[in-house]
Enzyme design. Structure first.
Site, short mmCIF file in Angstrom:
data_model
loop_
_atom_site.label_atom_id
_atom_site.label_comp_id
_atom_site.label_asym_id
_atom_site.label_seq_id
_atom_site.Cartn_x
_atom_site.Cartn_y
_atom_site.Cartn_z
N GLU A 90 9.08 53.11 39.25
CA GLU A 90 9.75 53.01 37.91
C GLU A 90 8.93 52.49 36.78
O GLU A 90 8.80 52.94 35.88
CB GLU A 90 11.02 52.14 38.14
CG GLU A 90 11.99 52.72 39.11
CD GLU A 90 12.56 53.76 38.50
OE1 GLU A 90 12.88 54.21 37.26
OE2 GLU A 90 13.27 54.83 39.29
N SER A 466 68.33 28.80 69.94
CA SER A 466 67.85 27.48 70.50
C SER A 466 66.76 26.93 70.23
O SER A 466 66.59 25.77 70.49
CB SER A 466 68.27 27.77 72.18
OG SER A 466 69.34 28.29 72.45
#
Length: 795
Positions: A90, A466
């Site tokens: 680049e 229970s």
């Protein structure tokens, strides 16, 4: 000669005038564009759109939310070889120029003059940063000038390393990956610093055109681009000729890697997302938060397996409902069968498969991946025909009685062989928690989040049956009762204005035991004992006491059915209440987010919930660390239960496992465990909640629309096996951790039938725990609390 000198003088004057005019033009252009240029200092505070990550407390990835895959990386962590590769691709003079490359711009200008078109912009990395962060992508002279002037400003404000870092974290590199770290993960399943030279060059070739040079979708063009970059790296003396040639000969190794979920915990992931979205909105998916949950990965994996196996085993107990679909596969190919299977989803490791052939004692099937497997008789013989939850057909004698060619079925790998299975219609949930802090260590909200996203662990309001009784017994022992108090387990007809008509409660066994010690009443789960205890206490006192544990008093029925667990609670509410029974009597708040880091790794939130501190005073707000597994806190959990009552209840609940309704848990061979089963009317809900002082866990099984689970499906048979399977893994290799016995507790020999103090010469005696001031005297019954209640209610 004079003519030549005059020509040079004229040329110099023209050049000087040209420079002046050029400078004036540049100044004019700058003055024109300067007011519209953004403040480049904002780049220092830039926030990259980064997905939300949800992790376990030990760093395992649970989920990722957000469209863009990005993991920002600092310059120091970028391999030098990649920096060189990107320069070669680049901007080879990046570390030398001041934001613009005059050679590159001259080349671009020449192309424009010679062709009449803008072919290349001569852009530097700095100019691309200016464009990517501040400008549009339109190809105009005005934008180009803005780009140049912005690049010059950026170079004055930021270092080269900062500019490079911004660039490599911003760029799009294909397949939803933004930035080089995400690209390395997507294409190679590794971090950028783990890639080889040819792989780094491949990544460096992507910014120019991510789709054109993509190594997955366009490998030939990608190789050309990679090899050109490698050649440039050699020409720029970044690598040797040998390194360049070797790298250029390397094959393409890129393939698509999805984000690897390391820990399956989708219910907790959705809880995190939902909880934080209200605070952060859509920024939650873009601001790069990393959320560390309280989940322990080992425990969560164990919970996933325990719930899945528990529900699959429930299916096997009640019979096979038949195939999900039937396909005619007479004249279709294996590829066409694969196409059919790809339309089906796997649920909790139950894969779709199509039966190909059926023999006498086996069958062959095709998996979604095309593999042909055998279902042996061991994996088929369980599949008696389902009729109802209470009845099923006879055990099959041949495979043809179970499956047929073309059946779409579910299969499960047991580790030894493939087994026929079925997606359960019944559901389940499990939550485990550290009782000292309220940290949720594992959570499963159903059989499969993919199949059904409803979170039963936090959203399902069900009757605990229970499983609720320990709180009633705790209230009784806070109000004068002892484990040796005698309560009559006998039939009773009750007229309660909160109930419709007369109520004749029964024990689950349909039998009655007569005068019963309170300890026995709980570990054998005698309904009539619980009812008489609540009637003795009174509704108001009972509801007030229960609300201490986090149960909403508005949702607690003001009638005697409360003693049998008729209130609607979620598994999360229940396990939170039980946490107080496990931690010595302190109220903790459940939480599942431990801390949150921003995208830079800085902690922006840490949980600060009340924690248990046995040596701290809740009045002076001091804090003491519990252990390294809990987060630091500045406040202390309040005591809601007398520590001696807490120990007495723990002792009784240990007997639930030793000799009561939870004896299946004895297989764990631990003496520190206590718990309670729970089953509602017609077996519509099955529960087990159990604990030691370090971990409390509840498991639930039931239908989403309440319906009977079937014959013999109680808390001890449907929910307890899930709890056992989980605790076996969760407590593996951990020392026993009983609830400690506090001061003020004594042991006294009593007669087993009367609860009275026994002499050394009497038979049928045993030792019982008492609070020191409640020690029974010989010949004095311990059944009459000093609350004005008639003893007739107890007998």
């Amino acid at each position: 000669m004079r003519v030549l000198k005059s020509f040079f003088r004229f040329a110099l004057i023209l050049a000087f005038i040209g420079l002046i005019l050029g400078a004036v033009a540049v100044i004019g252009l700058y003055q024109h564009f300067a007011p519209t240029l953004p403040n480049v200092e904002t780049l220092r505070d830039i926030k990259f759109q980064t997905p939300l990550k949800v992790l376990s407390t030990d760093g395992k990835l649970i989920a990722e939310f957000g469209e863009k895959k990005r993991t920002p990386i600092t310059y120091e962590k970028i391999p030098e070889t990649f920096v060189q590769a990107l320069q070669s691709a680049e901007d080879s003079r990046f570390f030398e120029h001041y934001g613009i490359d005059l050679i590159g711009l001259s080349r671009a200008a020449y192309q424009l003059v010679s062709t009449g078109k803008i072919q290349s912009g001569g852009s530097t990395i700095t100019m691309q940063v200016a464009k990517n962060f501040f400008l549009t992508r339109e190809r105009t002279f005005e934008r180009k000038f803005s780009e140049i002037f912005l690049a010059l400003k950026i170079e004055q404000s930021l270092s080269k390393q900062e500019i490079f870092e911004l660039y490599v974290n911003k760029i799009y590199l294909g397949h939803r990956s933004y930035g080089i770290q995400a690209a390395a993960n997507v294409y190679y399943g590794k971090n950028i610093d783990e890639l080889s030279l040819p792989q780094l060059a491949m990544i460096a070739g992507l910014p120019k055109a991510p789709s054109t040079f993509n190594p997955i979708t366009n490998p030939n063009r990608a190789i050309e681009r990679r090899n050109w970059i490698l050649g440039r790296m050699h020409n720029l003396s970044f690598i040797t000729e040998e390194e360049s040639k070797e790298a250029q000969s390397a094959p393409v190794t890129a393939k698509y890697h999805t984000t690897e979920i390391e820990l399956y915990a989708p219910y907790i992931a959705e809880m995190v997302r939902s909880d934080l979205y209200g605070q952060y909105g859509d920024e939650l998916y873009t601001d790069g938060f990393t959320v560390y949950t309280t989940l322990n990965s080992t425990m969560q994996s164990a919970a996933n397996t325990a719930v899945r196996n528990g529900l699959v085993n429930y299916v096997k107990r009640h019979g096979y409902r038949g195939p999900e679909k039937q396909h005619d596969i007479t004249d279709i190919s294996s590829e066409e069968i694969t196409t059919l299977l790809k339309k089906e989803t796997s649920f909790a490791q139950l894969e779709p498969a199509i039966i190909l052939n059926v023999d006498k004692k086996s069958a062959t099937a095709q998996r979604k991946n095309g593999e042909i497997i055998t279902l042996p008789w061991e994996g088929l013989k369980w599949a008696k025909k389902f009729k109802t939850v209470n009845y099923s057909g006879p055990m099959p004698k041949t495979a043809a009685k179970v499956v047929q060619t073309g059946d779409l079925v579910r299969i499960l790998n047991t580790g030894e062989y493939w087994e026929l299975s079925q997606v359960p219609k019944a559901q389940g949930a499990l939550i485990s928690m550290t009782p000292q802090s309220g940290a949720i260590r594992s959570l499963v909200g159903g059989f499969s989040f993919t199949h059904n996203k409803f979170n039963r662990a936090t959203q399902a309001h069900r009757q605990p049956g229970s499983n609720f009784k320990p709180f009633i017994y705790a209230a009784a022992m806070e109000n004068g009762f002892t484990p040796a108090s005698i309560i009559n387990d006998a039939p009773v007809v009750l007229q309660d204005k909160g109930l419709d008509g007369n109520w004749r409660p029964q024990n689950s066994s349909k039998k009655f035991s007569g005068p019963t010690r309170l300890r026995v009443g709980l570990y054998k789960s005698r309904n009539l004992v619980s009812i008489r205890l609540l009637r003795s206490l009174g509704f108001n006192k009972g509801i007030e006491y229960l609300s201490r544990f986090g149960f909403d008093p508005k949702k607690l029925p003001a009638n005697l059915s409360l003693a049998l667990g008729s209130a609607d609670v979620t598994p999360l509410e229940l396990v939170t209440g039980y946490a107080a029974l496990a931690n010595g009597g302190y109220k903790v708040e459940p939480y599942f987010i431990e801390r949150i880091n921003d995208q830079y790794g800085q902690t922006i939130f840490t949980t600060n919930t009340p924690i248990v501190c046995h040596d701290c005073s809740t009045t002076n707000n001091k804090n003491k660390a519990i252990d390294t597994t809990t987060v630091a806190a500045t406040n202390v959990a309040p005591r809601i239960m007398d520590k001696r009552t807490n120990f007495l209840l723990y002792s009784i609940m240990q007997d639930v496992i030793r000799r009561g309704t939870g004896t299946r848990a004895r297989v764990l061979n631990r003496s520190d465990l206590a718990g309670k089963t729970g089953t509602t009317n017609e077996q519509k809900d099955a529960w087990f909640t159990g604990f030691n002082s370090k971990l409390v866990t509840t498991s639930w099984v039931g239908y989403d629309q309440p319906a009977p689970l079937g014959r013999s499906e109680f808390g001890g048979t449907a929910a307890l096996p899930i709890w056992v399977d989980f605790m076996r893994e969760a407590l593996a290799d951990t020392p026993e951790a009983p609830v400690p016995r506090p001061n003020g507790i004594v042991q006294v020999r009593i007669h087993s039938s009367t609860g009275l103090r026994a002499s050394s010469k009497q038979s049928n005696t045993l030792y019982e725990y008492f609070k020191s001031e409640q020690t029974p005297h010989q010949g004095v019954a311990e059944n009459s609390p000093s609350n004005g209640q008639s003893t007739e209610d107890l007998f």
